[in-house]
Design a protein around this motif. Sequence first.
Motif, PDB file in Angstrom:
ATOM      1  N   ASP A 172       0.592  -1.392   0.094  1.00  0.00           N
ATOM      2  CA  ASP A 172      -0.216   0.425  -0.403  1.00  0.00           C
ATOM      3  C   ASP A 172       0.735   1.705   0.503  1.00  0.00           C
ATOM      4  O   ASP A 172       0.448   2.107   0.395  1.00  0.00           O
ATOM      5  N   HIS A 173       1.700   1.294  -0.269  1.00  0.00           N
ATOM      6  CA  HIS A 173       2.823   2.448  -0.876  1.00  0.00           C
ATOM      7  C   HIS A 173       2.357   3.265  -0.793  1.00  0.00           C
ATOM      8  O   HIS A 173       2.923   4.906  -0.680  1.00  0.00           O
ATOM      9  N   TYR A 174       1.912   3.260  -2.310  1.00  0.00           N
ATOM     10  CA  TYR A 174       1.002   4.527  -2.857  1.00  0.00           C
ATOM     11  C   TYR A 174       0.021   5.688  -1.952  1.00  0.00           C
ATOM     12  O   TYR A 174      -0.138   6.265  -2.733  1.00  0.00           O
ATOM     13  N   ARG A 175      -0.157   5.156  -1.445  1.00  0.00           N
ATOM     14  CA  ARG A 175      -1.276   5.842   0.193  1.00  0.00           C
ATOM     15  C   ARG A 175      -0.706   6.880   0.267  1.00  0.00           C
ATOM     16  O   ARG A 175       0.185   7.118   0.104  1.00  0.00           O
ATOM     17  N   THR A 176      -2.043   7.915   1.157  1.00  0.00           N
ATOM     18  CA  THR A 176      -1.437   8.863   0.820  1.00  0.00           C
ATOM     19  C   THR A 176      -1.818   9.446   2.555  1.00  0.00           C
ATOM     20  O   THR A 176      -1.429  10.791   2.736  1.00  0.00           O
ATOM     21  N   SER A 177      -1.687   9.286   2.907  1.00  0.00           N
ATOM     22  CA  SER A 177      -1.961   8.824   4.332  1.00  0.00           C
ATOM     23  C   SER A 177      -0.886   7.992   5.816  1.00  0.00           C
ATOM     24  O   SER A 177      -0.948   7.873   6.534  1.00  0.00           O
ATOM     25  N   TRP A 178       0.778   8.184   4.719  1.00  0.00           N
ATOM     26  CA  TRP A 178       1.346   7.516   6.379  1.00  0.00           C
ATOM     27  C   TRP A 178       2.128   8.453   6.951  1.00  0.00           C
ATOM     28  O   TRP A 178       1.818   9.866   6.994  1.00  0.00           O
ATOM     29  N   THR A 179       2.288   7.764   8.304  1.00  0.00           N
ATOM     30  CA  THR A 179       2.598   8.538   9.372  1.00  0.00           C
ATOM     31  C   THR A 179       4.559   8.204   9.449  1.00  0.00           C
ATOM     32  O   THR A 179       4.803   7.039   8.814  1.00  0.00           O
ATOM     33  N   ILE A 180       4.885   8.664  10.445  1.00  0.00           N
ATOM     34  CA  ILE A 180       6.813   9.331  11.202  1.00  0.00           C
ATOM     35  C   ILE A 180       6.927   7.343  11.511  1.00  0.00           C
ATOM     36  O   ILE A 180       7.393   6.318  11.219  1.00  0.00           O
ATOM     37  N   GLU A 181       6.105   7.120  12.208  1.00  0.00           N
ATOM     38  CA  GLU A 181       5.757   5.638  12.890  1.00  0.00           C
ATOM     39  C   GLU A 181       5.681   4.608  12.291  1.00  0.00           C
ATOM     40  O   GLU A 181       6.175   3.549  12.344  1.00  0.00           O
ATOM     41  N   GLU A 182       4.538   4.657  11.378  1.00  0.00           N
ATOM     42  CA  GLU A 182       4.215   3.498  10.073  1.00  0.00           C
ATOM     43  C   GLU A 182       5.886   3.694   9.897  1.00  0.00           C
ATOM     44  O   GLU A 182       5.889   2.540   8.933  1.00  0.00           O
ATOM     45  N   VAL A 183       6.534   4.661   8.592  1.00  0.00           N
ATOM     46  CA  VAL A 183       7.455   4.485   8.368  1.00  0.00           C
ATOM     47  C   VAL A 183       8.865   3.844   9.068  1.00  0.00           C
ATOM     48  O   VAL A 183       9.169   2.946   7.965  1.00  0.00           O
ATOM     49  N   LEU A 184       8.684   4.588  10.188  1.00  0.00           N
ATOM     50  CA  LEU A 184      10.202   4.126  11.209  1.00  0.00           C
ATOM     51  C   LEU A 184       9.855   2.789  11.804  1.00  0.00           C
ATOM     52  O   LEU A 184      10.348   1.214  11.687  1.00  0.00           O
ATOM     53  N   ALA A 185       8.894   1.777  11.686  1.00  0.00           N
ATOM     54  CA  ALA A 185       8.021   0.629  12.191  1.00  0.00           C
ATOM     55  C   ALA A 185       8.660  -0.731  10.296  1.00  0.00           C
ATOM     56  O   ALA A 185       7.873  -1.834  10.862  1.00  0.00           O
TER      57      ALA A 185
END
Length: 189
Positions: A10-23
Amino acid sequence: MTKAFAVPPDHYRTSWTIEEVLALPENGMRQELLEGRLVVSPVPPKPHQWAAKRLERLFDDAAPLGLEANREVNLQLGADLLIPDVMVGSADALSDAGPCMNAADVTMVAEILSPGNTAFGRAWKSQRYAEGGIPFFVEVELSGVVQVTVYELRGRGYAKIAAAHAGEILKSAEPFELSFDPAELVGAR
């Protein structure tokens, strides 16, 4: 057998958070966050990495006590997460075990541009650093004649304060005394 890099489905979604990216699991790619979008790019090519290593050494040698240089550190700028090629910041903040540096602890960031960088990538990172209040920005151009340019934050953008091509000496008094030939960043010693 070649192993493909894993990119979240789901990398194309536009609602990522820093915590999600770091995880996200480490996958051999740079994973940055810009305006809620996950930006995934390959690790830079060897000449780019070599220039970053040498620039880090030059910055470390020149920086006063209390400041340290480091490569590829997560930098939080509001809701964005960027990974500068080289960063100079508070030694205390860099030694902290936290996952990110805060902009308030960063004195200077450097980006190394090579042929694979897009015009968009060249513009948006420096713009975000300025918006985040990073006092100094260094741009290294590896395509063609090697060039280093130092910028200082003035108002809402960066103004050039020093520049040199390979074969010349870059001299800058800010944010600390720097004096080197940009040719030192490439080729064998």
